[in-house]
Design an enzyme around this catalytic site. Structure first.
Site, PDB file in Angstrom:
ATOM      1  N   ILE A 242       6.868  -6.951  -1.153  1.00 56.40           N
ATOM      2  CA  ILE A 242       6.180  -5.984  -0.295  1.00 56.40           C
ATOM      3  C   ILE A 242       7.200  -5.485   0.716  1.00 56.40           C
ATOM      4  O   ILE A 242       8.191  -6.153   1.007  1.00 56.40           O
ATOM      5  CB  ILE A 242       4.924  -6.574   0.394  1.00 56.40           C
ATOM      6  CG1 ILE A 242       5.262  -7.812   1.226  1.00 56.40           C
ATOM      7  CG2 ILE A 242       3.847  -6.907  -0.621  1.00 56.40           C
ATOM      8  CD1 ILE A 242       4.052  -8.380   1.979  1.00 56.40           C
ATOM      9  N   ASP A 243       6.968  -4.286   1.233  1.00 56.26           N
ATOM     10  CA  ASP A 243       7.931  -3.659   2.136  1.00 56.26           C
ATOM     11  C   ASP A 243       8.147  -4.496   3.396  1.00 56.26           C
ATOM     12  O   ASP A 243       7.266  -5.253   3.817  1.00 56.26           O
ATOM     13  CB  ASP A 243       7.436  -2.269   2.562  1.00 56.26           C
ATOM     14  CG  ASP A 243       7.343  -1.309   1.384  1.00 56.26           C
ATOM     15  OD1 ASP A 243       8.095  -1.496   0.416  1.00 56.26           O
ATOM     16  OD2 ASP A 243       6.513  -0.384   1.452  1.00 56.26           O
ATOM     17  N   ARG A 244       9.309  -4.309   4.000  1.00 53.91           N
ATOM     18  CA  ARG A 244       9.646  -5.073   5.211  1.00 53.91           C
ATOM     19  C   ARG A 244       8.584  -4.924   6.297  1.00 53.91           C
ATOM     20  O   ARG A 244       8.193  -5.904   6.936  1.00 53.91           O
ATOM     21  CB  ARG A 244      11.003  -4.624   5.758  1.00 53.91           C
ATOM     22  CG  ARG A 244      11.404  -5.364   7.052  1.00 53.91           C
ATOM     23  CD  ARG A 244      12.811  -5.022   7.479  1.00 53.91           C
ATOM     24  NE  ARG A 244      12.934  -3.615   7.845  1.00 53.91           N
ATOM     25  CZ  ARG A 244      14.100  -3.029   8.108  1.00 53.91           C
ATOM     26  NH1 ARG A 244      15.236  -3.715   7.994  1.00 53.91           N
ATOM     27  NH2 ARG A 244      14.137  -1.765   8.448  1.00 53.91           N
TER      28      ARG A 244
ATOM     29  N   ARG B 277       1.628   4.100   0.102  1.00 55.56           N
ATOM     30  CA  ARG B 277       2.140   5.003   1.126  1.00 55.56           C
ATOM     31  C   ARG B 277       2.204   6.443   0.620  1.00 55.56           C
ATOM     32  O   ARG B 277       1.816   7.387   1.321  1.00 55.56           O
ATOM     33  CB  ARG B 277       3.518   4.519   1.589  1.00 55.56           C
ATOM     34  CG  ARG B 277       3.465   3.147   2.240  1.00 55.56           C
ATOM     35  CD  ARG B 277       4.831   2.493   2.350  1.00 55.56           C
ATOM     36  NE  ARG B 277       5.720   3.266   3.222  1.00 55.56           N
ATOM     37  CZ  ARG B 277       6.989   2.945   3.432  1.00 55.56           C
ATOM     38  NH1 ARG B 277       7.518   1.890   2.831  1.00 55.56           N
ATOM     39  NH2 ARG B 277       7.733   3.679   4.235  1.00 55.56           N
TER      40      ARG B 277
END
Length: 294
Positions: free
Chosen positions: A132-134, A233
């Site tokens: 998962i994204d930072r 997103r």
């Protein structure tokens, strides 16, 4: 016997733990007994044991807790919500990378977990199952051996039974729920673009439902049929409601001082014993405060 009771057994001879439990508790199915072993609910002489073939000797005490106990240990900023001999599920804070990249070498969830397992066994390793994204917080799955990782990745669509996110997005939703379908491609600059043409990228499907809303923001529940990079997103930008804090994909507001995205639910079929596993992380309080009555 009620499932919430503890069971205490006294071993009478030489045997192995799984076989002993299966023979001693005929009312329980073999898979149910394997699950309590996996979930650290069995102890021998006061020490938790998860190995199915753990040797037992006469006079030893075996205690079984039928009610599952959450692991939920905080370790260097990450919360370990589940662990067995094959898998680790963590609750990752926003701002922490899953794994280092060519441009980012700082501390990551991967490096923290690698240290954690090596404290128990210097030869132990961790393998990344997904990312998962930072700036996204929430649930993340790692494997403890390469074979388990490969098995999950190769059977991803059947093994992962639920992935649900919550997001704070800009504006009021015109449609309270819906589905976004498009084809995604990534540019050389690592930005993902969405197309309605099937020959222009990989198919991505996102379902959304509005949980709360006010005149400025909406709180959405999002479930994924596919797990493409930056899928949520990009899809929320597509429908004109970008995730707050997501300047890369069209956001102009940043009330949380972070990306307003959280991996809330992760459910899967355990790759070893086929037991269903489901984990849920609470919606961040900072998200909910945006919708508190004034």
């Amino acid at each position: 016997m009620k499932d919430k009771e503890e069971l205490l057994l006294i071993v009478k001879g030489e045997t192995e733990l799984l076989k002993y439990l299966v023979d001693s508790v005929p009312a329980k199915r073999r898979n149910a007994i394997k699950a309590v072993l996996r979930d650290r609910q069995v102890s021998v002489d006061g020490k938790v044991v998860t190995q199915f073939d753990h040797p037992l000797h006469g006079g030893q005490q075996v205690r079984v807790r039928w009610e599952k106990i959450p692991f939920n240990r905080l370790y260097h900023g990450i919360r370990i919500v589940f662990e067995d001999r094959d898998l680790i599920v963590i609750d990752k804070p926003a701002g922490l990378l899953t794994v280092a990249t060519e441009t980012e070498k700082r501390r990551t969830a991967y490096s923290i977990l690698s240290e954690y397992v090596k404290e128990q066994d210097p030869a132990a390793k961790i393998f990344i199952v997904h990312r998962i994204d930072r700036e996204t917080s929430g649930l993340l799955l790692f494997a403890k051996n390469e074979g388990i990782r490969d098995r999950i990745q190769e059977t991803w669509m059947s093994t992962i039974t639920e992935r649900t996110y919550v997001a704070v997005v800009e504006g009021q939703m015109e449609q309270p729920e819906g589905t976004v379908i498009s084809w995604l491609t990534e540019s050389a600059a690592f930005k993902v673009y969405s197309s309605r043409k099937p020959d222009q990228g990989k198919r991505a499907v996102t379902h959304y439902r509005t949980i709360k809303g006010n005149r400025d923001y909406s709180l959405l529940s999002l479930s994924l049929e596919t797990g493409r990079k930056h899928q949520i997103r990009v899809h929320l930008q597509d429908i004109g409601h970008p995730v707050v804090g997501d300047k890369k994909y069209g956001a102009t507001a940043n009330p949380l001082r972070r990306l307003g995205l959280h991996a809330q639910v992760l459910a899967f079929i355990h790759p070893v014993d086929n037991a269903p596993c489901r984990f849920e992380s609470a919606v961040p309080q900072s998200f909910l405060r945006l919708f508190a009555a004034k």
